[in-house]
Scaffold this active site. Sequence first.
Site, short mmCIF file in Angstrom:
data_model
loop_
_atom_site.label_atom_id
_atom_site.label_comp_id
_atom_site.label_asym_id
_atom_site.label_seq_id
_atom_site.Cartn_x
_atom_site.Cartn_y
_atom_site.Cartn_z
N TRP A 1 0.82 -1.22 0.00
CA TRP A 1 0.00 0.00 0.00
C TRP A 1 0.85 1.27 0.00
O TRP A 1 1.87 1.34 0.69
CB TRP A 1 -0.87 0.00 1.25
CG TRP A 1 -1.43 1.33 1.64
CD1 TRP A 1 -0.79 2.33 2.32
CD2 TRP A 1 -2.75 1.83 1.37
NE1 TRP A 1 -1.64 3.41 2.51
CE2 TRP A 1 -2.85 3.12 1.94
CE3 TRP A 1 -3.88 1.30 0.73
CZ2 TRP A 1 -4.01 3.89 1.88
CZ3 TRP A 1 -5.03 2.06 0.67
CH2 TRP A 1 -5.10 3.35 1.23
N MET A 2 0.39 2.28 -0.73
CA MET A 2 1.01 3.61 -0.71
C MET A 2 -0.07 4.66 -0.48
O MET A 2 -1.13 4.59 -1.09
CB MET A 2 1.67 3.85 -2.08
CG MET A 2 1.89 5.31 -2.46
SD MET A 2 2.31 5.50 -4.23
CE MET A 2 4.02 5.05 -4.23
N ASP B 1 0.23 9.13 0.89
CA ASP B 1 0.90 10.42 0.60
C ASP B 1 2.36 10.36 0.13
O ASP B 1 3.15 9.61 0.71
CB ASP B 1 0.96 11.28 1.87
CG ASP B 1 -0.32 11.30 2.64
OD1 ASP B 1 -1.32 10.75 2.19
OD2 ASP B 1 -0.31 11.90 3.74
N GLN C 1 4.04 7.19 2.18
CA GLN C 1 3.36 6.45 3.24
C GLN C 1 3.16 5.03 2.73
O GLN C 1 2.60 4.82 1.64
CB GLN C 1 2.02 7.12 3.57
CG GLN C 1 2.19 8.44 4.30
CD GLN C 1 2.61 8.22 5.74
OE1 GLN C 1 1.80 7.89 6.59
NE2 GLN C 1 3.91 8.39 6.03
C1 FRU Z 1 -3.10 12.19 4.63
C2 FRU Z 1 -2.76 11.51 5.93
C3 FRU Z 1 -1.74 12.34 6.70
C4 FRU Z 1 -1.07 11.33 7.57
C5 FRU Z 1 -1.04 10.13 6.67
C6 FRU Z 1 -1.15 8.82 7.39
O1 FRU Z 1 -3.51 11.35 3.64
O2 FRU Z 1 -3.91 11.31 6.70
O3 FRU Z 1 -2.28 13.43 7.41
O4 FRU Z 1 0.19 11.74 7.94
O5 FRU Z 1 -2.12 10.26 5.77
O6 FRU Z 1 -0.89 7.76 6.54
#
Ligand code: FRU
Length: 495
Positions: free
Chosen positions: A35-36, A38, A54
């Site tokens: 999964w990806m 941000d 992420q």
């Molecule tokens: C945005 C968010 C960020 C947080 C991240 C967690 O998409 O909610 O605020 O750092 O994703 O994965």
Amino acid sequence: MTDLLKKARDYEAKAAAQIEPEERPAFHLTPYVGWMNDPNGFSRYGGKYHLFYQYNPYDTSWGPMHWGHAVSADLLHWDYLPCALACDEPYDRFGAFSGSALELDDGRHLLMYTGVKEIPVPGKKEPDIRQTQCVAVGDGLNYRKYAGNPVISETDLPAGSSPVDFRDPKILRTADGTYLCFAGCRAADGSGDILVFESPDALHWNFRNILFRSRNRIGKMWECPDVFTLDGKTVLLSSPQDIRADQLEGLSGNCALAVVGDMDPDSGRLREEWVQPMDYGIDFYASQSVLTEDGRRVMIGWMQNWDACAERGKDQKWFGQMSVPRELRIKNGRILQSPIRELASHRTNPEAWRGELDGDRQTTPFFRGRTADLEMTIRPGGTGGFRRFEMRFAQDETGSVYSSLVYRPEEGLLTVSRQHSGTCRALLHERSCHVFSPDGALKLRVILDRFSAEIFVNDGVQTMSMALYTGQSADRIGFHSDGRGTLDIRKYDLV
Ligand code: FRU
């Protein structure tokens, strides 16, 4: 290296070997595996662009957030590097959330991110959440978390700010060498604030001021701030959650937007001149930017909608992708976006069609391709001019599966739709926006890359993006109109 980071690196190297290149987009970044969400730490370092993201390597759903890592020389060809951060410390056990990166004076690469931890509350089922800002320093491959983490925590917050929703630090350096960190936070009234902290060394931070307060005008928590100057203006990119349609040009949910204005040097506040959505399609969020070596401000976003994550390919080994990198500029009181210019050097097999539309489906052209770059100008005719023009793409041989772009000049409305893309989910599959065109003519650039379509309207005045999971054999592109007009198209394959 901690056991958790080693586990992630071992796992991803093995699992990613099972993904064939054709199972991914050709030039949009997807997670190494799993999964990806941000984009994170978008920066130039060691002669390359680094993009972190992420990342949950173990599943194609959101989970314990790691930082995935990729590098590129041109922002189009990406090489995966091993996972950069795992959630392996008490202060980030629940996740290493979004953040940013820069190069330190001593040549090391600094990552700043949000560490999230849970605190059990006696007698309560749900634990309390704490979000704090942390740093890790490394060489572009391996990063060590700072022993003094977290570097900004609850006690550094101004009165009323929430320690539960306090995240996504954007770090930058001012001309006098001071480090600034911009972070999203919720004020006492639940609305989004962008807080500013300052530091002499990127390790010791003090609260400075509030850059921007949304005061419940648009959504709630404002996530993922990015701050930069562009053509003489100060731009704040942020992605508010929980937007109602009446708050942002008809868009609802989580939307990436820009607040543009100038800085009040006394208060350190952003004096807002205008707000604009950064995308009017279905999937675009949490955008971040980098300054290229030759001075271009390039933005990339997560080409996904949090509320539409159930729309996905069958048996796919990855989920989530980045948008095409987009060059930003300001013209006539608006940020314009265009696909990074390097993309044009990947165009091959030019085809063109120019002619009159007369409402007869047979006269309009027919192309093929799912990795393509199309430029077109559509102009309704006078009397008997079309009221509805449609481009269908990712269409199968039966014609029943397709995605579309529909233009209604009388209403000035452009609609992207994946309603007929083969989806079996009852989700948001269509979005429209009002386009600005005094004479009804519309200029479009459409970028297709296997699992997505991105539309740049009128030289980037607006964009509409969507992820797409239709099987790759559905590669037909066709055009219909219900009346007279002209169409001028150039189409290229992208290799
Ligand atoms: C945005 C968010 C960020 C947080 C991240 C967690 O998409 O909610 O605020 O750092 O994703 O994965």
